[in-house]
Design a protein around this motif. Structure first.
Motif, mmCIF file in Angstrom:
data_model
loop_
_atom_site.group_PDB
_atom_site.id
_atom_site.type_symbol
_atom_site.label_atom_id
_atom_site.label_comp_id
_atom_site.label_asym_id
_atom_site.label_seq_id
_atom_site.Cartn_x
_atom_site.Cartn_y
_atom_site.Cartn_z
ATOM 1 N N SER A 57 0.823 -1.213 0.000
ATOM 2 C CA SER A 57 0.000 0.000 0.000
ATOM 3 C C SER A 57 0.855 1.260 0.000
ATOM 4 O O SER A 57 0.355 2.364 -0.254
ATOM 5 C CB SER A 57 -0.932 0.005 1.218
ATOM 6 O OG SER A 57 -0.174 -0.072 2.417
ATOM 7 N N THR A 62 -5.169 2.796 -3.245
ATOM 8 C CA THR A 62 -6.124 2.047 -2.426
ATOM 9 C C THR A 62 -7.456 2.771 -2.275
ATOM 10 O O THR A 62 -8.327 2.309 -1.546
ATOM 11 C CB THR A 62 -5.547 1.777 -1.021
ATOM 12 O OG1 THR A 62 -5.190 3.018 -0.409
ATOM 13 C CG2 THR A 62 -4.316 0.881 -1.102
ATOM 14 N N SER A 63 -7.618 3.891 -2.968
ATOM 15 C CA SER A 63 -8.877 4.634 -2.896
ATOM 16 C C SER A 63 -9.134 5.302 -4.233
ATOM 17 O O SER A 63 -8.192 5.765 -4.891
ATOM 18 C CB SER A 63 -8.807 5.710 -1.798
ATOM 19 O OG SER A 63 -9.947 6.565 -1.857
ATOM 20 N N THR A 443 -7.364 -4.264 -8.638
ATOM 21 C CA THR A 443 -6.581 -5.376 -8.117
ATOM 22 C C THR A 443 -5.421 -5.726 -9.038
ATOM 23 O O THR A 443 -5.428 -5.416 -10.230
ATOM 24 C CB THR A 443 -7.467 -6.618 -7.926
ATOM 25 O OG1 THR A 443 -8.201 -6.850 -9.139
ATOM 26 C CG2 THR A 443 -8.425 -6.425 -6.779
ATOM 27 N N GLU A 447 -3.782 -10.767 -6.598
ATOM 28 C CA GLU A 447 -5.009 -10.567 -5.838
ATOM 29 C C GLU A 447 -6.253 -11.014 -6.594
ATOM 30 O O GLU A 447 -7.375 -10.797 -6.135
ATOM 31 C CB GLU A 447 -5.151 -9.074 -5.506
ATOM 32 C CG GLU A 447 -3.971 -8.540 -4.705
ATOM 33 C CD GLU A 447 -3.882 -7.030 -4.702
ATOM 34 O OE1 GLU A 447 -3.109 -6.480 -3.899
ATOM 35 O OE2 GLU A 447 -4.581 -6.387 -5.526
ATOM 36 N N THR A 467 -5.556 -11.605 -0.475
ATOM 37 C CA THR A 467 -6.746 -10.763 -0.514
ATOM 38 C C THR A 467 -6.341 -9.327 -0.822
ATOM 39 O O THR A 467 -5.405 -8.803 -0.209
ATOM 40 C CB THR A 467 -7.475 -10.812 0.840
ATOM 41 O OG1 THR A 467 -7.813 -12.179 1.125
ATOM 42 C CG2 THR A 467 -8.732 -9.967 0.811
ATOM 43 N N PRO A 469 -6.369 -5.208 -0.770
ATOM 44 C CA PRO A 469 -6.693 -4.284 0.312
ATOM 45 C C PRO A 469 -8.121 -3.752 0.205
ATOM 46 O O PRO A 469 -8.693 -3.707 -0.893
ATOM 47 C CB PRO A 469 -5.686 -3.146 0.132
ATOM 48 C CG PRO A 469 -4.880 -3.452 -1.048
ATOM 49 C CD PRO A 469 -5.342 -4.720 -1.663
ATOM 50 N N GLU A 470 -8.659 -3.339 1.307
ATOM 51 C CA GLU A 470 -9.986 -2.735 1.323
ATOM 52 C C GLU A 470 -9.959 -1.472 0.470
ATOM 53 O O GLU A 470 -9.004 -0.711 0.498
ATOM 54 C CB GLU A 470 -10.389 -2.396 2.755
ATOM 55 C CG GLU A 470 -11.807 -1.906 2.902
ATOM 56 C CD GLU A 470 -12.184 -1.633 4.345
ATOM 57 O OE1 GLU A 470 -13.267 -1.083 4.575
ATOM 58 O OE2 GLU A 470 -11.373 -1.969 5.232
ATOM 59 N N GLY A 471 -10.995 -1.269 -0.313
ATOM 60 C CA GLY A 471 -11.052 -0.086 -1.164
ATOM 61 C C GLY A 471 -10.617 -0.330 -2.585
ATOM 62 O O GLY A 471 -10.697 0.567 -3.428
ATOM 63 N N ARG A 473 -10.983 -2.691 -6.121
ATOM 64 C CA ARG A 473 -11.877 -3.591 -6.831
ATOM 65 C C ARG A 473 -11.210 -4.076 -8.115
ATOM 66 O O ARG A 473 -10.263 -3.462 -8.604
ATOM 67 C CB ARG A 473 -13.199 -2.896 -7.164
ATOM 68 C CG ARG A 473 -13.994 -2.450 -5.938
ATOM 69 C CD ARG A 473 -15.343 -1.876 -6.325
ATOM 70 N NE ARG A 473 -16.058 -1.350 -5.171
ATOM 71 C CZ ARG A 473 -17.266 -0.784 -5.222
ATOM 72 N NH1 ARG A 473 -17.894 -0.677 -6.393
ATOM 73 N NH2 ARG A 473 -17.847 -0.333 -4.125
#
Length: 751
Positions: A57, A62-63, A443, A447, A467, A469-471, A473
C-alpha cells in the motif's frame, strides 16, 4: 512445494514465468521457484523476484480519486463510478457513441480484454477502442497472418529452440528483455547450433552470438532481402518445399534479386562477407529458425520487414517443419491473448475479424444481440490517441500509460489533457492516471485469478494468492458497475471463471479457439496451447486444428452422435499445412524503402529505443521497486566514442537529443558497442529523459504500428541547449524549428 504456496505466474513479460507466492507473517508476500513449469524451470529475473513489492500500500492506489478544483482527491466508489457513468452518458447523448474512446493494455488478462471489448461495443456502442499492444507486436501479427493465415507469436514451443541448427535473432536483446529465455540460446550453442544476432548495438544478447550483424536502424528489410538474394544466387533454395507448400515465389524472388550484396552493404553497413557467412550458417543445418522482436517490427514498414524474414524461411524450407520456422517474441505479459479477444479496433473474440459477417453473427449470438448493432472497426492506437479532444471527447483507459509509452508523447499528453473526461483504472498513480478526472484503484495479478496467453500460445492460469486491500476492486467489477449504471444490467459478470466460460463460447470455431480449455484443465496442466476446440470427433484419431499436423481448420464443434474426446492443444502449428484456404504459405514481394524520417543536415543521427533489464515497459510499476531503481535509476543516452568526441561529452555528462517533435536530456553512456551514426535511449522514464518525446508516430500501412525504432535526431551539448530552449521536461518543438545558438552535430558521425 509448500502447501501454503500458490502456484502462479509472473505479471511482467510474455514468458509468463512460473512462480509460487506465499504470504509471510509480516504481511508481505514471498516469491518461490516453480521448477515444474517448463518455460523458466524455476529461474526468475529481478523483476519477477521483486514483483510483490508493488502489492504494498506504500506504492499502490487504495482509494478512488476524483478531480476537484484541479486536484485529485479521495472519493467513494459510488461517487467515482457515478462521475464516470454520468460523463460517458452525457457525452454520448450530445456527440454520439463514437465520441467515447476505450484504450486497453497487453497486460490485461484474457477475461479483462474480452470484457473490455464487449463493454465498448455493447454498452457504449463505440467503434473507438484499441490497446497498447498495437505498439508491441502488431507488425509481426500482420505479417504472420499474411504469410501463414494465422498469427501466433511462436508456432512452436520454446523447448524446440535448443534443438534446431541455427537461430537468427532479429532486433531482440533477449538477455535483458526476457532473461530466463537466454538459456534456450545457450543450450542451442551447447548442442552445436549457431546463433546470429541482428542489432545495431552489441548487446548482451549479441555477445552470445557466433555472428553479430549490426545494420543501420531501419534497414532490416534490405538485410533480409539481401540474404534471400544470396540464397538464390548460391543455389540454397528448397525447390521442393517452394513448389509443394508455398505460392507467390516468382514475384518474391524477383524482388529479392534487386538486393545484390554490394547494394545491401551500402544500405545497411553490414559487410558482404558477413552476409555470406550468415547465409552459410543459416542454410547448412537441416533445421533453422528466425525470431524477430521489436527492432524490425516497430517501423513504418514493419509488416514488410517481417515478411522479408518470413520469405527467407520459406525459400529455404525453414517453416512448417519440425524444429524450423519463423516466430515473434511477443513482449507484453498477455500480448498474445490481448490481441485475440476483442480489445483491438478491428477484432472480435477468437481472433475473428470485425468485418466478417459470419464472425459478427457468431459473437452476437453469444452476446444475445443483433449482429447489425455491433459497430465496425475503429481507429488504431496512435490514431485514437491523436483524435482525443477532437471527435473523441472521453476516454476510459485500463492497463496502459501512454504519457510515457506512446510515440510523440508530448503531443499525446496534450491530447489527454484536452479531453472532457479521462477515467483511468490502474494499480498505481501512473503519469497518465495523474492527468485523469477519475482514477479507480484496481486489483493486481496476485489478488485475482485470470488467464493469460504466453508468447508460445500457451494459455495459463494465474491464481489469486492474497486478498486485495480494502477499497480496491477488480477491473471486471468496474465494468460490471459501469454497465449497470449505463443501463445494461446483465452480461458483465465479476467472476473471472464465468467470464472465461463465455469467452470459450465466443472463441469457438475462430482462429484462436479456446473452447476446449477450462480453468480445471489449466489448474491441472502447465498450460494448454491454442487452438484447442471443445470437441474431438474421435478421441483415438489425430486431433485437428488450424495448421497443425494432419489438420484442416477446426469448426469448434462435432457431428451429432460423434464420440467426444479432449483436445490436447496444439503446441506446433503448420507441420502439414498452413492455415490458409489452400494450405499454402504465401510469399510476399517486398523491397527496401527508406524510413519515414531519414537523417539530414539538421538531424544527422538515428535514434533507436528499447529496454533495460531492471525496468519494464513504461516503468509505472518497476520504478516503484527500490531494488530495480538501484540497478537502473534513470534514463541515459548511449553513444559511440566518435560521436562523444564531436560533442566534447564525457561519460555521465548530460546531453540533449532533439528530434522534430521535441527534446530529451539524459546522461551520456559512451560505448563502442553502438554504431557511430546511432544513439540509443531506453523508454521507461517520464519527464526530461522521456525517450518517446522524440519518437515518430509514422504508421505502418498494414499494422498501424508506429516507427519507434527509427527517427532522425541531433545530439547537443546540454548547457547551451538549456540556455537557448529552457529546462522544461519533454518540451515540444515545432516541426523544423531549431533552438537558437545551440551547439550541435552538423553531420552524422561515422567510423
Amino acid at each position: 512445494m509448500d502447501p501454503s504456496a500458490t502456484p502462479t505466474h509472473c505479471p511482467y513479460c510474455a514468458l509468463q514465468c512460473g512462480m509460487t507466492l506465499t504470504p509471510a507473517p509480516d504481511g508481505t508476500v514471498e516469491v518461490g521457484e516453480r521448477p515444474d513449469f517448463p518455460v523458466n524451470r524455476g529461474a526468475l529475473c529481478g523483476k519477477g523476484r521483486t514483483a510483490p513489492a508493488v502489492l504494498s500500500s506504500r506504492v499502490r492506489l487504495t482509494s478512488p480519486l476524483v478531480r476537484e478544483n484541479g486536484v485529485l482527491t479521495p472519493a467513494t466508489w459510488d461517487e467515482a463510478l457515478g462521475r464516470i457513468a454520468e460523463g460517458l452518458s452525457s457525452i454520448r447523448s450530445a456527440h454520439g457513441p463514437d465520441a467515447l474512446g476505450v484504450f486497453g493494455g497487453g497486460g490485461l488478462t484474457n477475461e479483462k480484454a474480452y470484457s473490455l471489448g464487449k463493454f465498448a461495443r455493447l454498452v457504449l456502442g463505440t467503434s473507438q477502442i484499441d490497446y497498447n499492444g498495437r505498439f508491441c507486436m502488431s507488425s509481426a501479427a500482420a505479417a504472420g497472418t499474411r504469410a501463414f493465415g494465422l498469427d501466433r507469436g511462436l508456432p512452436f514451443p520454446l523447448e524446440d529452440i535448443p534443438r534446431t541448427g541455427c537461430v537468427i535473432l532479429v532486433g531482440s536483446n533477449l538477455a535483458e528483455t526476457m532473461p530466463p529465455a537466454l538459456r534456450y540460446l545457450t543450450e542451442l550453442r551447447d548442442n552445436g547450433g549457431t546463433l546470429i544476432v541482428v542489432d545495431p548495438r552489441r548487446t548482451r544478447s549479441a555477445e552470445q552470438a557466433d555472428l553479430h550483424l549490426a545494420p543501420r536502424p531501419g534497414t532490416d528489410l534490405a538485410l533480409a532481402a539481401g540474404l534471400l538474394h544470396l540464397v538464390v544466387a548460391e543455389g540454397r533454395t528448397d525447390e521442393e518445399f517452394i513448389r509443394e507448400r508455398t505460392s507467390g515465389w516468382e514475384d518474391a524472388r524477383a524482388a529479392a534479386m534487386a538486393h545484390w550484396p554490394e547494394y545491401v552493404e551500402r544500405m545497411t553497413g553490414v559487410p558482404v562477407p558477413q552476409l555470406r557467412e550468415a547465409v552459410r550458417l543459416f542454410c547448412e543445418p537441416e533445421a533453422a529458425m528466425v525470431l524477430t522482436a521489436r527492432g524490425p517490427e516497430q517501423q513504418s514498414k514493419g509488416t514488410d520487414t517481417v515478411g522479408a524474414w518470413i520469405n527467407l524461411c520459406l525459400a529455404t524450407g525453414r517453416a512448417g517443419r519440425p524444429l524450423s520456422g519463423y516466430g515473434c517474441l511477443t513482449g507484453q505479459g498477455n500480448g498474445q491473448g490481448g490481441r485475440e479477444h476483442g480489445q483491438k479496433a478491428d477484432q472480435l473474440p477468437g481472433y475473428r475479424k470485425l468485418t466478417d459477417p459470419a464472425a459478427r453473427r457468431h459473437v452476437a449470438g453469444v452476446w444475445g444481440v443483433d449482429p447489425d448493432s455491433l459497430p465496425g472497426p475503429g481507429r488504431s492506437a496512435y490514431e485514437l490517441l491523436d483524435a482525443l479532444g477532437g471527435d473523441v471527447r472521453a476516454l476510459l483507459l485500463m492497463g496502459s500509460n501512454p504519457v510515457v509509452s506512446a510515440p510523440r508523447a508530448a503531443h499525446v499528453e496534450e491530447r489527454l489533457r484536452s479531453l472532457d473526461l479521462l477515467a483511468v483504472c490502474d494499480v498505481v498513480l501512473s503519469e497518465t492516471a495523474a492527468l485523469a478526472d477519475v482514477v479507480l484503484p484496481v486489483t493486481q495479478w496476485a489478488e485475482e485469478s485470470g488467464t493469460t496467453t504466453s508468447l508460445e500460445g500457451r494459455v495459463l492460469l494465474r491464481r489469486r494468492a492474497i486478498t486485495p486491500p480494502e477499497g480496491v476492486r477488480s477491473d471486471l467489477e468496474v465494468l460490471h458497475e459501469l454497465a449497470a449504471r449505463l443501463g445494461v444490467e446483465k452480461g458483465f459478470p465479476t467472476d473471472p471463471e464465468e467470464v472465461f466460460e463465455e469467452l470459450r463460447r465466443a472463441s469457438a470455431g475462430g482462429p484462436a479457439d479456446y473452447s476446449g480449455i477450462t480453468y480445471r484443465r489449466l489448474a491441472e496442466e502447465n498450460g494448454v496451447f491454442w487452438p484447442c476446440p471443445a470437441n474431438v470427433e474421435d478421441p483415438a484419431a489425430p486431433v485437428r486444428a488450424p495448421g497443425a499436423a494432419g489438420v484442416a481448420p477446426a469448426s469448434g464443434g462435432r457431428r451429432p452422435g460423434a464420440p467426444v474426446g479432449v483436445h490436447p492443444g496444439t503446441p506446433r502449428l503448420f507441420l502439414d499445412r498452413f492455415a490458409t484456404e489452400d494450405g499454402l504459405a504465401r510469399f510476399v514481394s517486398v523491397a527496401h524503402r527508406a524510413a519515414a524520417e531519414e537523417p539530414d543536415d539538421a538531424y544527422p543521427v538515428v535514434l533507436t529505443t528499447g529496454r533495460v533489464v531492471a525496468q519494464y515497459q513504461s516503468g509505472a510499476q518497476t520504478r516503484r521497486v527500490d531494488e530495480l531503481n538501484a540497478a537502473a535509476p534513470g534514463p541515459f543516452v548511449e553513444l559511440h566514442p566518435h560521436l562523444a568526441r564531436r560533442l566534447g561529452a564525457a561519460e555521465g555528462d548530460p546531453v540533449a537529443v532533439v528530434s522534430r517533435r521535441g527534446r530529451a536530456v539524459a546522461p551520456a553512456r559512451i560505448t563502442p558497442s553502438i554504431r557511430p551514426d546511432t544513439v540509443f535511449m531506453p523508454f521507461h522514464w517520464p519527464g526530461e529523459g522521456r525517450a518517446n518525446t522524440l519518437t515518430n508516430p509514422a504508421l505502418d500501412p498494414v499494422s498501424r504500428m508506429p516507427e519507434f525504432k527509427v527517427c532522425a535526431v541531433r545530439v547537443e551539448a546540454v548547457a547551451t541547449v538549456k540556455a537557448a530552449v529552457g529546462p522544461e521536461s519533454g518540451e515540444a518543438l515545432e516541426a523544423g524549428s531549431e533552438p537558437a545558438a545551440a551547439t550541435q552535430v552538423s553531420e552524422a558521425a561515422t567510423a
